[in-house]
Design a protein around this motif. Sequence first.
Motif, PDB file in Angstrom:
ATOM      1  N   CYS A 187       0.906  -1.102   0.043  1.00  0.00           N
ATOM      2  CA  CYS A 187      -0.085  -0.058   0.066  1.00  0.00           C
ATOM      3  C   CYS A 187       0.947   1.186   0.060  1.00  0.00           C
ATOM      4  O   CYS A 187       1.995   1.226   0.438  1.00  0.00           O
ATOM      5  CB  CYS A 187      -0.821  -0.020   1.192  1.00  0.00           C
ATOM      6  N   MET A 188       0.405   2.435  -0.693  1.00  0.00           N
ATOM      7  CA  MET A 188       1.070   3.563  -0.744  1.00  0.00           C
ATOM      8  C   MET A 188      -0.001   4.602  -0.911  1.00  0.00           C
ATOM      9  O   MET A 188      -1.169   4.202  -1.299  1.00  0.00           O
ATOM     10  CB  MET A 188       1.957   3.381  -1.786  1.00  0.00           C
ATOM     11  N   ARG A 189       0.335   5.876  -0.643  1.00  0.00           N
ATOM     12  CA  ARG A 189      -0.638   6.976  -0.960  1.00  0.00           C
ATOM     13  C   ARG A 189      -0.815   7.328  -2.219  1.00  0.00           C
ATOM     14  O   ARG A 189      -1.876   7.381  -2.641  1.00  0.00           O
ATOM     15  CB  ARG A 189       0.060   8.303  -0.175  1.00  0.00           C
ATOM     16  N   ASP A 190       0.183   7.286  -3.257  1.00  0.00           N
ATOM     17  CA  ASP A 190       0.133   7.677  -4.625  1.00  0.00           C
ATOM     18  C   ASP A 190       1.283   6.934  -5.039  1.00  0.00           C
ATOM     19  O   ASP A 190       2.300   7.564  -5.163  1.00  0.00           O
ATOM     20  CB  ASP A 190       0.018   9.333  -4.720  1.00  0.00           C
ATOM     21  N   ARG A 191       0.870   5.803  -6.085  1.00  0.00           N
ATOM     22  CA  ARG A 191       2.392   5.465  -6.530  1.00  0.00           C
ATOM     23  C   ARG A 191       3.192   6.293  -7.504  1.00  0.00           C
ATOM     24  O   ARG A 191       4.398   6.186  -7.621  1.00  0.00           O
ATOM     25  CB  ARG A 191       1.659   3.845  -7.341  1.00  0.00           C
ATOM     26  N   HIS A 192       2.069   7.146  -8.259  1.00  0.00           N
ATOM     27  CA  HIS A 192       2.642   8.021  -9.335  1.00  0.00           C
ATOM     28  C   HIS A 192       3.630   9.065  -8.518  1.00  0.00           C
ATOM     29  O   HIS A 192       4.692   9.601  -9.231  1.00  0.00           O
ATOM     30  CB  HIS A 192       1.734   8.647 -10.035  1.00  0.00           C
ATOM     31  N   ALA A 193       3.504   9.467  -7.078  1.00  0.00           N
ATOM     32  CA  ALA A 193       4.064  10.410  -6.593  1.00  0.00           C
ATOM     33  C   ALA A 193       5.427   9.768  -5.837  1.00  0.00           C
ATOM     34  O   ALA A 193       6.061  10.687  -5.405  1.00  0.00           O
ATOM     35  CB  ALA A 193       3.164  11.288  -5.399  1.00  0.00           C
ATOM     36  N   LEU A 194       5.572   8.507  -6.014  1.00  0.00           N
ATOM     37  CA  LEU A 194       6.942   7.987  -5.244  1.00  0.00           C
ATOM     38  C   LEU A 194       7.900   8.448  -5.755  1.00  0.00           C
ATOM     39  O   LEU A 194       7.910   8.642  -6.940  1.00  0.00           O
ATOM     40  CB  LEU A 194       6.674   6.515  -5.167  1.00  0.00           C
ATOM     41  N   ARG A 195       8.971   8.510  -5.231  1.00  0.00           N
ATOM     42  CA  ARG A 195      10.371   8.549  -5.730  1.00  0.00           C
ATOM     43  C   ARG A 195      10.873   7.359  -6.315  1.00  0.00           C
ATOM     44  O   ARG A 195      10.377   6.160  -6.468  1.00  0.00           O
ATOM     45  CB  ARG A 195      11.402   8.848  -4.498  1.00  0.00           C
ATOM     46  N   ARG A 196      11.854   7.719  -7.362  1.00  0.00           N
ATOM     47  CA  ARG A 196      12.491   6.798  -8.166  1.00  0.00           C
ATOM     48  C   ARG A 196      12.694   5.355  -7.394  1.00  0.00           C
ATOM     49  O   ARG A 196      12.365   4.287  -7.706  1.00  0.00           O
ATOM     50  CB  ARG A 196      13.615   7.246  -8.951  1.00  0.00           C
ATOM     51  N   PRO A 197      13.407   5.373  -6.266  1.00  0.00           N
ATOM     52  CA  PRO A 197      14.024   4.106  -5.588  1.00  0.00           C
ATOM     53  C   PRO A 197      12.593   3.610  -4.919  1.00  0.00           C
ATOM     54  O   PRO A 197      12.683   2.082  -4.988  1.00  0.00           O
ATOM     55  CB  PRO A 197      14.679   4.625  -4.428  1.00  0.00           C
ATOM     56  N   GLU A 198      11.488   4.325  -4.633  1.00  0.00           N
ATOM     57  CA  GLU A 198      10.425   3.760  -4.120  1.00  0.00           C
ATOM     58  C   GLU A 198       9.701   2.845  -5.132  1.00  0.00           C
ATOM     59  O   GLU A 198       8.928   1.871  -4.831  1.00  0.00           O
ATOM     60  CB  GLU A 198       9.652   4.671  -3.405  1.00  0.00           C
ATOM     61  N   LYS A 199       9.505   3.568  -6.396  1.00  0.00           N
ATOM     62  CA  LYS A 199       8.832   2.985  -7.380  1.00  0.00           C
ATOM     63  C   LYS A 199       9.489   1.593  -7.771  1.00  0.00           C
ATOM     64  O   LYS A 199       8.772   0.708  -8.237  1.00  0.00           O
ATOM     65  CB  LYS A 199       8.685   4.068  -8.625  1.00  0.00           C
ATOM     66  N   ALA A 200      10.740   1.724  -7.771  1.00  0.00           N
ATOM     67  CA  ALA A 200      11.540   0.617  -7.973  1.00  0.00           C
ATOM     68  C   ALA A 200      11.326  -0.632  -7.318  1.00  0.00           C
ATOM     69  O   ALA A 200      11.092  -1.647  -7.423  1.00  0.00           O
ATOM     70  CB  ALA A 200      13.200   0.847  -8.182  1.00  0.00           C
ATOM     71  N   LEU A 201      11.021  -0.308  -5.832  1.00  0.00           N
ATOM     72  CA  LEU A 201      11.045  -1.348  -4.678  1.00  0.00           C
ATOM     73  C   LEU A 201       9.441  -1.665  -5.047  1.00  0.00           C
ATOM     74  O   LEU A 201       9.372  -2.933  -4.889  1.00  0.00           O
ATOM     75  CB  LEU A 201      10.982  -0.544  -3.374  1.00  0.00           C
ATOM     76  N   VAL A 202       8.437  -0.997  -5.140  1.00  0.00           N
ATOM     77  CA  VAL A 202       7.141  -1.460  -5.692  1.00  0.00           C
ATOM     78  C   VAL A 202       7.081  -2.364  -6.529  1.00  0.00           C
ATOM     79  O   VAL A 202       6.569  -3.342  -6.548  1.00  0.00           O
ATOM     80  CB  VAL A 202       6.178  -0.264  -5.591  1.00  0.00           C
ATOM     81  N   ARG A 203       7.749  -2.173  -7.869  1.00  0.00           N
ATOM     82  CA  ARG A 203       7.795  -2.985  -8.839  1.00  0.00           C
ATOM     83  C   ARG A 203       8.400  -4.291  -8.555  1.00  0.00           C
ATOM     84  O   ARG A 203       7.956  -5.226  -8.847  1.00  0.00           O
ATOM     85  CB  ARG A 203       8.300  -2.391 -10.065  1.00  0.00           C
ATOM     86  N   HIS A 204       9.508  -4.178  -7.871  1.00  0.00           N
ATOM     87  CA  HIS A 204      10.121  -5.534  -7.333  1.00  0.00           C
ATOM     88  C   HIS A 204       9.297  -6.604  -6.461  1.00  0.00           C
ATOM     89  O   HIS A 204       9.167  -7.506  -6.719  1.00  0.00           O
ATOM     90  CB  HIS A 204      11.677  -5.087  -6.683  1.00  0.00           C
ATOM     91  N   LEU A 205       8.741  -5.960  -5.453  1.00  0.00           N
ATOM     92  CA  LEU A 205       7.842  -6.732  -4.671  1.00  0.00           C
ATOM     93  C   LEU A 205       6.801  -7.163  -5.171  1.00  0.00           C
ATOM     94  O   LEU A 205       5.982  -8.248  -4.771  1.00  0.00           O
ATOM     95  CB  LEU A 205       7.636  -5.692  -3.423  1.00  0.00           C
ATOM     96  N   ALA A 206       6.079  -6.244  -6.285  1.00  0.00           N
ATOM     97  CA  ALA A 206       4.653  -6.606  -6.880  1.00  0.00           C
ATOM     98  C   ALA A 206       5.133  -7.629  -8.020  1.00  0.00           C
ATOM     99  O   ALA A 206       4.226  -8.193  -8.672  1.00  0.00           O
ATOM    100  CB  ALA A 206       4.058  -5.609  -7.396  1.00  0.00           C
ATOM    101  N   GLY A 207       6.346  -7.828  -8.353  1.00  0.00           N
ATOM    102  CA  GLY A 207       6.601  -9.088  -9.142  1.00  0.00           C
ATOM    103  C   GLY A 207       6.347  -8.201 -10.732  1.00  0.00           C
ATOM    104  O   GLY A 207       6.297  -8.954 -11.745  1.00  0.00           O
TER     105      GLY A 207
END
Length: 294
Positions: A273-293
């Motif tokens: 879960c996150m507030r706004d996926r598009h507002a995440l910083r680049r490293p955070e977006k990368a972690l979300v993509r990695h954990l979500a497969g």
Amino acid sequence: MRFDLIDLRLFLYILETGSITHGAARANMSLPSASARLRGMEETLGMPLLERGRRGVESTATGDTLAHHARLVLGQIERMQRELGEHQDGAKACIRLWTNTAAITEFLPSAIGVFLRDHPNVQIDLKERPSSETVKAVLSGAAEIGIISDAVEHGALHTLPFAVDKLVLVTSRDDPLATRRRVTLAEVGGRDFIGLSTGSALHTYLGERALLSGQPLTIRAHMRTFENVCCMVEQGAGIAIVPATAAKRYRGTLGLRTIELTDAWATRQLLLCMRDRHALRRPEKALVRHLAGQ
């Protein structure tokens, strides 16, 4: 209409402390200077920002609007500074990730290990918390990303599937329950349990479920890890509820029996879960993509 960042911070400090005097102190400003800035903001708007009473100051409707936008502006400034800092030589981006017990013990270690190996300039501040607390942390900005059970309300948070966590009952091989294939928590509520440490997210979750079933759990001993819990169960000290992944890991080496829990809450979808996926910083977006497969 012009307000600078000092004005905005001062106004929020005043609201947080309920006092112009204390707000000025937090802003490292003298009281006359703070009062002059506040008066200037009100004169610029032509409307009062604060109501003064016996218990301190409170914001007016205009003040509420200013406070809302001040938080947005200052939050964006802080985010900008963090992202710019990532470009400095040797700087590490820190991601605050809050998660429940099952995710932190059963699913995250290898996944995060791979991510950190491939992203040397990232560090992760990992905290174990009940899902309800994680939702609040992400909503308030105390954490950028959370992993929660779908059993809790998550409001306006954006979510993605992470993993399925199934809880099972484990007993020793000679326990009277060892021949059972399925049970409900209500059927075993009167037995002695071995549990995780008090305060762990799973301990809190099971305690809540037991109360709802009408029979609180009796915990004979609290252990720090699932391995220790399973070792105690093997010796006949009690029974326990653990993730199916943990039971499978220790079943081959310990004298354990695994029994399915048929309660609906025992099978949980874990969500990122996150507030706004598009507002995440680049490293955070990368972690979300990695954990979500992804």
